[in-house]
Structure formats: C-alpha cells, structure tokens
Design a protein around this motif. Sequence first.
Motif, PDB file in Angstrom:
ATOM      1  N   LEU A  38      -5.806  43.869-109.237  1.00 34.27           N
ATOM      2  CA  LEU A  38      -4.768  43.039-108.623  1.00 34.27           C
ATOM      3  C   LEU A  38      -4.345  43.677-107.310  1.00 34.27           C
ATOM      4  O   LEU A  38      -3.994  44.856-107.282  1.00 34.27           O
ATOM      5  N   ASP A  39      -4.411  42.904-106.233  1.00 34.54           N
ATOM      6  CA  ASP A  39      -3.957  43.387-104.931  1.00 34.54           C
ATOM      7  C   ASP A  39      -2.793  42.492-104.501  1.00 34.54           C
ATOM      8  O   ASP A  39      -3.008  41.427-103.926  1.00 34.54           O
ATOM      9  N   LEU A  40      -1.574  42.928-104.815  1.00 35.34           N
ATOM     10  CA  LEU A  40      -0.408  42.079-104.555  1.00 35.34           C
ATOM     11  C   LEU A  40      -0.170  41.863-103.067  1.00 35.34           C
ATOM     12  O   LEU A  40       0.274  40.808-102.644  1.00 35.34           O
ATOM     13  N   ALA A  41      -0.483  42.895-102.282  1.00 37.06           N
ATOM     14  CA  ALA A  41      -0.291  42.769-100.835  1.00 37.06           C
ATOM     15  C   ALA A  41      -1.163  41.655-100.274  1.00 37.06           C
ATOM     16  O   ALA A  41      -0.769  40.943 -99.350  1.00 37.06           O
ATOM     17  N   ALA A  42      -2.348  41.467-100.869  1.00 35.56           N
ATOM     18  CA  ALA A  42      -3.274  40.447-100.379  1.00 35.56           C
ATOM     19  C   ALA A  42      -3.198  39.161-101.215  1.00 35.56           C
ATOM     20  O   ALA A  42      -3.970  38.235-100.987  1.00 35.56           O
ATOM     21  N   ASP A  43      -2.297  39.111-102.193  1.00 36.36           N
ATOM     22  CA  ASP A  43      -2.202  37.959-103.105  1.00 36.36           C
ATOM     23  C   ASP A  43      -3.556  37.630-103.715  1.00 36.36           C
ATOM     24  O   ASP A  43      -4.021  36.499-103.661  1.00 36.36           O
ATOM     25  N   ARG A  44      -4.182  38.641-104.302  1.00 36.07           N
ATOM     26  CA  ARG A  44      -5.569  38.459-104.711  1.00 36.07           C
ATOM     27  C   ARG A  44      -5.868  39.204-106.003  1.00 36.07           C
ATOM     28  O   ARG A  44      -5.412  40.326-106.202  1.00 36.07           O
ATOM     29  N   VAL A  45      -6.637  38.514-106.863  1.00 34.50           N
ATOM     30  CA  VAL A  45      -7.124  39.139-108.094  1.00 34.50           C
ATOM     31  C   VAL A  45      -8.646  39.135-108.060  1.00 34.50           C
ATOM     32  O   VAL A  45      -9.255  38.118-107.713  1.00 34.50           O
ATOM     33  N   ASP A  46      -9.251  40.264-108.368  1.00 34.69           N
ATOM     34  CA  ASP A  46     -10.710  40.338-108.444  1.00 34.69           C
ATOM     35  C   ASP A  46     -11.114  40.744-109.853  1.00 34.69           C
ATOM     36  O   ASP A  46     -10.523  41.653-110.435  1.00 34.69           O
ATOM     37  N   VAL A  47     -12.096  40.057-110.372  1.00 37.07           N
ATOM     38  CA  VAL A  47     -12.532  40.282-111.756  1.00 37.07           C
ATOM     39  C   VAL A  47     -14.034  40.547-111.745  1.00 37.07           C
ATOM     40  O   VAL A  47     -14.791  39.748-111.183  1.00 37.07           O
ATOM     41  N   TRP A  48     -14.451  41.652-112.332  1.00 38.39           N
ATOM     42  CA  TRP A  48     -15.887  41.960-112.408  1.00 38.39           C
ATOM     43  C   TRP A  48     -16.416  41.637-113.796  1.00 38.39           C
ATOM     44  O   TRP A  48     -15.851  42.084-114.802  1.00 38.39           O
ATOM     45  N   ILE A  49     -17.467  40.876-113.816  1.00 41.45           N
ATOM     46  CA  ILE A  49     -18.084  40.470-115.081  1.00 41.45           C
ATOM     47  C   ILE A  49     -19.432  41.170-115.196  1.00 41.45           C
ATOM     48  O   ILE A  49     -20.160  41.305-114.202  1.00 41.45           O
ATOM     49  N   GLU A  50     -19.758  41.597-116.403  1.00 40.15           N
ATOM     50  CA  GLU A  50     -21.095  42.169-116.630  1.00 40.15           C
ATOM     51  C   GLU A  50     -21.564  41.734-118.006  1.00 40.15           C
ATOM     52  O   GLU A  50     -20.796  41.125-118.751  1.00 40.15           O
ATOM     53  N   GLU A  51     -22.823  42.028-118.312  1.00 39.34           N
ATOM     54  CA  GLU A  51     -23.292  41.674-119.651  1.00 39.34           C
ATOM     55  C   GLU A  51     -23.193  42.885-120.562  1.00 39.34           C
ATOM     56  O   GLU A  51     -23.290  44.019-120.104  1.00 39.34           O
ATOM     57  N   ALA A  52     -22.983  42.614-121.859  1.00 38.00           N
ATOM     58  CA  ALA A  52     -22.911  43.696-122.836  1.00 38.00           C
ATOM     59  C   ALA A  52     -24.291  44.329-122.963  1.00 38.00           C
ATOM     60  O   ALA A  52     -25.313  43.662-122.744  1.00 38.00           O
ATOM     61  N   GLY A  53     -24.318  45.618-123.283  1.00 39.99           N
ATOM     62  CA  GLY A  53     -25.589  46.311-123.452  1.00 39.99           C
ATOM     63  C   GLY A  53     -26.409  45.665-124.564  1.00 39.99           C
ATOM     64  O   GLY A  53     -25.863  45.168-125.553  1.00 39.99           O
ATOM     65  N   GLY A  54     -27.705  45.628-124.381  1.00 38.63           N
ATOM     66  CA  GLY A  54     -28.599  45.087-125.408  1.00 38.63           C
ATOM     67  C   GLY A  54     -28.586  43.580-125.503  1.00 38.63           C
ATOM     68  O   GLY A  54     -29.020  43.002-126.509  1.00 38.63           O
ATOM     69  N   ALA A  55     -28.049  42.910-124.480  1.00 38.49           N
ATOM     70  CA  ALA A  55     -27.999  41.441-124.502  1.00 38.49           C
ATOM     71  C   ALA A  55     -29.417  40.866-124.514  1.00 38.49           C
ATOM     72  O   ALA A  55     -30.332  41.444-123.940  1.00 38.49           O
ATOM     73  N   LYS A  56     -29.566  39.730-125.193  1.00 36.90           N
ATOM     74  CA  LYS A  56     -30.870  39.043-125.247  1.00 36.90           C
ATOM     75  C   LYS A  56     -30.892  37.931-124.201  1.00 36.90           C
ATOM     76  O   LYS A  56     -29.889  37.263-123.984  1.00 36.90           O
ATOM     77  N   TRP A  57     -32.047  37.767-123.562  1.00 34.31           N
ATOM     78  CA  TRP A  57     -32.142  36.766-122.487  1.00 34.31           C
ATOM     79  C   TRP A  57     -33.250  35.773-122.764  1.00 34.31           C
ATOM     80  O   TRP A  57     -34.203  36.083-123.458  1.00 34.31           O
ATOM     81  N   SER A  58     -33.056  34.619-122.196  1.00 34.44           N
ATOM     82  CA  SER A  58     -34.157  33.650-122.266  1.00 34.44           C
ATOM     83  C   SER A  58     -34.437  33.149-120.858  1.00 34.44           C
ATOM     84  O   SER A  58     -33.588  33.189-119.973  1.00 34.44           O
ATOM     85  N   CYS A  59     -35.657  32.666-120.678  1.00 36.15           N
ATOM     86  CA  CYS A  59     -36.064  32.152-119.366  1.00 36.15           C
ATOM     87  C   CYS A  59     -35.292  30.867-119.071  1.00 36.15           C
ATOM     88  O   CYS A  59     -35.250  29.973-119.913  1.00 36.15           O
ATOM     89  N   PRO A  60     -34.661  30.763-117.896  1.00 31.13           N
ATOM     90  CA  PRO A  60     -33.893  29.542-117.590  1.00 31.13           C
ATOM     91  C   PRO A  60     -34.787  28.300-117.512  1.00 31.13           C
ATOM     92  O   PRO A  60     -34.297  27.185-117.616  1.00 31.13           O
ATOM     93  N   GLU A  61     -36.095  28.511-117.366  1.00 34.24           N
ATOM     94  CA  GLU A  61     -37.024  27.390-117.219  1.00 34.24           C
ATOM     95  C   GLU A  61     -37.510  26.894-118.576  1.00 34.24           C
ATOM     96  O   GLU A  61     -37.414  25.708-118.884  1.00 34.24           O
TER      97      GLU A  61
END
Length: 413
Positions: free
Chosen positions: A24-47
């Motif tokens: 939270l940066d109150l001076a800039a009126d801004r919130v930044d959120v970092w998202i990541e995937e949990a370790g060992g996540a399973k993936w599939s091909c988007p196609e």
Amino acid sequence: MKDTELYTALLGLHPPWQIREVRLDLAADRVDVWIEEAGGAKWSCPECERSVPLYDHAEERQWRHLDTCHCQTYLHARLPRVQCPQHGVRQVTASWAGPGLHFTLGMESRLIDTLKECDVTGVTRLTGTSWDEAWGMVEKAVARGLARKERRLPAYLCVDEKSFAQHHRYETLVCDAERGTVEYVVEDRGQESLEQYYRQFTPEELAQVRAVALDMWDPYIAATQAYVPGAEEKIVFDKFHVLRTVQEAVDKVRRQEHRVLKARGDERLKGTKYLWLANRENVPEWRRAEFEAVKGTNLKTGRAWAIKESLRKFWTYHYGRRAADYFRRWYFWATHSRLSPVVSAAKTLQAHLRNILTYFRHRLTNATAEGLNSKIQMVKEMACGFRNRQHYKTAIYFHCGGLDLYPRPEASS
Ligand SMILES: [Zn+2]
C-alpha cells in the motif's frame, strides 16, 4: 485477517494462484498486489488442455484492477509458460484477465458499465484511464459482442436512415422491432446499403420475415422487393414517416403564406412553425391561447393544419377496410383544398396506399426504431458528432446493439 488473505478473497483467487505480497502506497493512492502460483502447480496446454510441464515464466506484467477504496489497484504476475509437445511453448492464461489486456476482467466490466452511462471523455475523468484505453474498450467489447452474436433474422424489421456528421451523409439502420435493437449499420441510404443486410440471409430465411417498416423511400422499397419474398404484403410504410410527408406540406404552406402576409406587414405567422407541426395535444400550455387565436383567423396554414391533424385518425381504426374508407374521404378533402403542397402530399400517400394499409395487418411502426433514434441522437451528442464514421457505427452497436459485451474468463488456466 492478513492482507494476502484479504486480497485472495477479494480477487476470488483459486489455486494454483496465490498472493505473495500486497503493498500500500498511501502517498500515491495506490495498492499493488503480486500474484504467483503455488509450488508444484499442475499445468495444461491452453490450446489442447493436455497436462504439460512448466517451461519458464514470462516477464512480469501489470493489470489495473478495480480500485481499493480511493486507491488505484494493480495486480502483478509473471505468468508461467508451458511446453506442449504439439503446440510448443505457450503462456497460460490468468484467471483474472484476458490475453493482451492491461485491465483485469473485473475492471474491464466496470469500464464497460461506465461507458454505457457516459461519454468516453467522462469515463477517462471518472476512472483515470486514457481516451485510447477507454475507446479501445468500446471497440473490443463491440468486436466481442458481434463475434458472439448468433445469426438471426428478426421477424419484424424497421429500416431507417440517420444523418451522419451533418454533411448530408447517411447511415442505414436495420432494427429488430421486437427487441428494440440495432441489428445492422451500413453506410449511405441507397438500395445497395439495405441489400447488404439482406444478402447475409438465404431466401428461406428471408421468407420468414413477417413485416418491414420503411420510409416511403424508393431505394429501400426496391431492396426489400428484390430480397424479401412476399414483400408487397410485408412492407409497411411507417406511420411517422407518412405523417411527416403531410407535416412538410403544412410547413410549405406556412412559409408561402408567411411571405405573402409579411409583405403586407402582417406578422401573424411569425414564430409559429412548431405550433403547426406538433400534434394538437402537444402544443405547450403557455402557447395554446396564442395558437387558438391565430388558428381562428381563417388562414391557409390553418386549413392545411386541420387536414394534417385529421389524417392521424386513420391509424386509430381496427379494420383496414374502414381505414381505407376514411382515407378516401380524407384524400378527397386534401386534394380539393387548393393548397398545392397538401395536394401533392396526398397524391404521394395515395400512390403508396397499399403499403400504408398493411399497417392494419401488422401493426408495425418505426416507434421502436424512433425510440432507438433518440438513443442514437444521444450517442452522437456524447461523441460530439463523431468525425470518424467507423467510430459512430461502433458506438451505435455498443449502446443500441443489444450485444453481449462483457468479458468472460477463459476456460483454461
Ligand atoms: Zn497443446
């Protein structure tokens, strides 16, 4: 509750996604959120959706999300890339955003809602987006809506013309009379314009059209006759356009008479134009006495006005035969009025009578399209006249097309 838990709940994130950090940066009126995937996540091909191994992570990207209170809120992530034996290296789709956008799905939907309520410049001020971003959202939403739109030909159509940018340029609008939506916008108002719409459909589909409300405009008539089977019984010359023909005659009589009176120093007709054109009951209260007075002075304009008003009764009949009888009497009166603009308007109507009478079978008018027209007028005003023709069309589809404009999350993740 920890800030990461709070934002996981607010964003509706599900595994494998999780939040690493909230800043939270109150001076800039801004919130930044970092998202990541949990370790060992399973993936599939988007196609092809087969299970595939992680390859690497793309560069960090940023998406603007809905504000947190007064703070602009941004999500950040390095999206994983997977390697599919068939499709090669592909980037997985985030559950919060579509591909290639700078906004989350939630923010995109909010922008679309806001764009529906006010003009693009207003949206930029309310949301702190740029004009290109806001307008880009309109274009994207319309492209999406048109791509999703199912192929259908409405049973009751209204065709109308709309002037564009005040340069005697026109657009032809084809509307669905039952749903009150603009189905098609095409340049100009020639036969070819309307035929472009009809050509999308097969003769079998076009045979299902029950009625088409039109202006008494030859190119539209010709296009409809060429493409819609049984057009002779289906074309309905729209009540408002028919009345407008007679209104214009009244106005011509008034102008001519005003010129003659004025030459004699008689200013009786000055400033009365709209009193004669309005329906009797729509003359504003504060001008009624004045109107009654001038109407009582045995002017040609008064006679033309009475003929115009009496034609309105025509559409109140239940049966076409009765209406036809009424029209015959009205026609006799109008053609014996010795008011040449009225005589020629009456003759125009007589020449088109067959398809004016079809009203009593279909009860179709451009009323819905006229309602839409006022909406389109608003669209034009909001956009200060749209110099760009394509923008004008896009805005009409956005506001009046009845399209499904909103983004939906992609199936894969
Ligand atoms: Zn694949």
